[in-house]
Scaffold this active site. Structure first.
Site, PDB file in Angstrom:
ATOM      1  N   VAL A  79     -40.497 -22.593 -74.391  1.00 23.37           N
ATOM      2  CA  VAL A  79     -38.982 -23.394 -74.949  1.00 23.37           C
ATOM      3  C   VAL A  79     -39.983 -24.815 -76.330  1.00 23.37           C
ATOM      4  CG1 VAL A  79     -37.539 -25.888 -73.804  1.00 23.37           C
ATOM      5  CG2 VAL A  79     -38.836 -23.595 -72.308  1.00 23.37           C
ATOM      6  N   LYS A  80     -38.460 -24.756 -76.906  1.00 21.99           N
ATOM      7  CA  LYS A  80     -38.747 -25.522 -77.895  1.00 21.99           C
ATOM      8  C   LYS A  80     -38.308 -27.202 -77.979  1.00 21.99           C
ATOM      9  CE  LYS A  80     -38.258 -23.713 -82.883  1.00 21.99           C
ATOM     10  NZ  LYS A  80     -37.688 -23.398 -83.257  1.00 21.99           N
ATOM     11  N   ILE A  81     -39.009 -28.027 -77.641  1.00 24.19           N
ATOM     12  CA  ILE A  81     -39.137 -29.506 -77.342  1.00 24.19           C
ATOM     13  C   ILE A  81     -38.925 -30.369 -78.995  1.00 24.19           C
ATOM     14  CG2 ILE A  81     -39.176 -31.373 -76.622  1.00 24.19           C
ATOM     15  CD1 ILE A  81     -39.633 -29.549 -73.995  1.00 24.19           C
TER      16      ILE A  81
END
Ligand code: E4P
Length: 229
Positions: A87-89
């Site tokens: 998950v890219k944050i």
């Protein structure tokens, strides 16, 4: 340095996944918006093409802390592969808080839109699996994108962190090779630059020369045909 494909175009993903040694696919909201349509089906199709053993990076679109947490978990649940779904944050204060909470629960987080080594250090300390420094976006504002990756590599090496560098935002082959020399762990590369990593006119003319020389001496046969006789 591992190479990942930076696109959500299914035709390109099928092609590069077949012919090139890519280790996964990265997306972001801009990349997904280029394809349009049913975005959830698109993500599922990408996973189906690359299989379960390769990485798929999907960026959150929520911006409030609680919503980022719920969205991140929903993305991973939907794609059904906690080990290889990252998950890219984005590198913000809320992003760091979410990175810490999700990493503590065993989620793989790629802290993205990293423009400085300081951001990368904080992301690493928050437990990120990857940091994604934007090389061309820095180079295009006369900042040292490659040097920033080199600094991050040095900091991570000294600290012994498990966080890896997934350099992103490439516009040239040279940038990709320059970060490889720095000890960058992985680079995500768009389709255009990916093709340019392999293409060379002298390779093409060399292959033509081999074929023409062979044909002059041996005609239409091949080694395979001779071996099968
Ligand atoms: C990774 O997916 C990054 O978001 C991406 O490489 C950014 O690239 P850009 O600067 O070309 O938009």
């Amino acid at each position: 340095m591992r190479i990942i494909l930076d696109t959500a175009n299914l035709e390109d993903i099928r092609y590069f996944n077949t012919y090139y040694p890519i280790e996964g696919v990265t997306t972001n909201p801009t990349i997904l918006s280029r394809e349009g349509g049913d975005v959830l089906k698109l993500l599922r199709d990408i996973r189906d093409i690359i299989g379960e053993d390769k990485e798929l990076h999907v960026q959150v679109t929520e911006t409030e802390y609680e919503n980022i947490i719920v969205e991140a978990k929903a993305i991973v649940a939907y794609l059904g592969n906690k080990k290889n779904t990252f998950v890219k944050i984005p590198a913000t204060d809320t992003g760091l808080r979410a990175t810490k909470a999700l990493s503590d629960e065993g989620y793989g987080i790629t802290v993205t839109a990293v423009l400085t080594a300081a951001q990368a250090l904080l992301a690493s300390n928050a437990g990120a699996a990857y940091v994604a420094p934007y090389v061309s976006r820095l180079e295009n504002i006369c900042e040292d994108g490659v040097g920033t990756v080199a600094d991050i590599a040095e900091i991570f090496s000294v600290s012994g962190t498990d966080t890896q560098i997934l350099a992103a935002s490439f516009k040239t082959v040279k940038e990709v090779l320059d970060v490889a020399v720095c000890g960058c762990h992985a680079a995500t590369v768009g389709s255009d630059v990916m093709k340019k990593l392999l293409a060379h006119t002298t390779t093409d003319t060399s292959i033509e020369g081999f074929a023409s020389d062979w044909k002059k001496s041996f005609g239409e046969t091949t080694l395979l045909k001779l071996l099968k006789k």
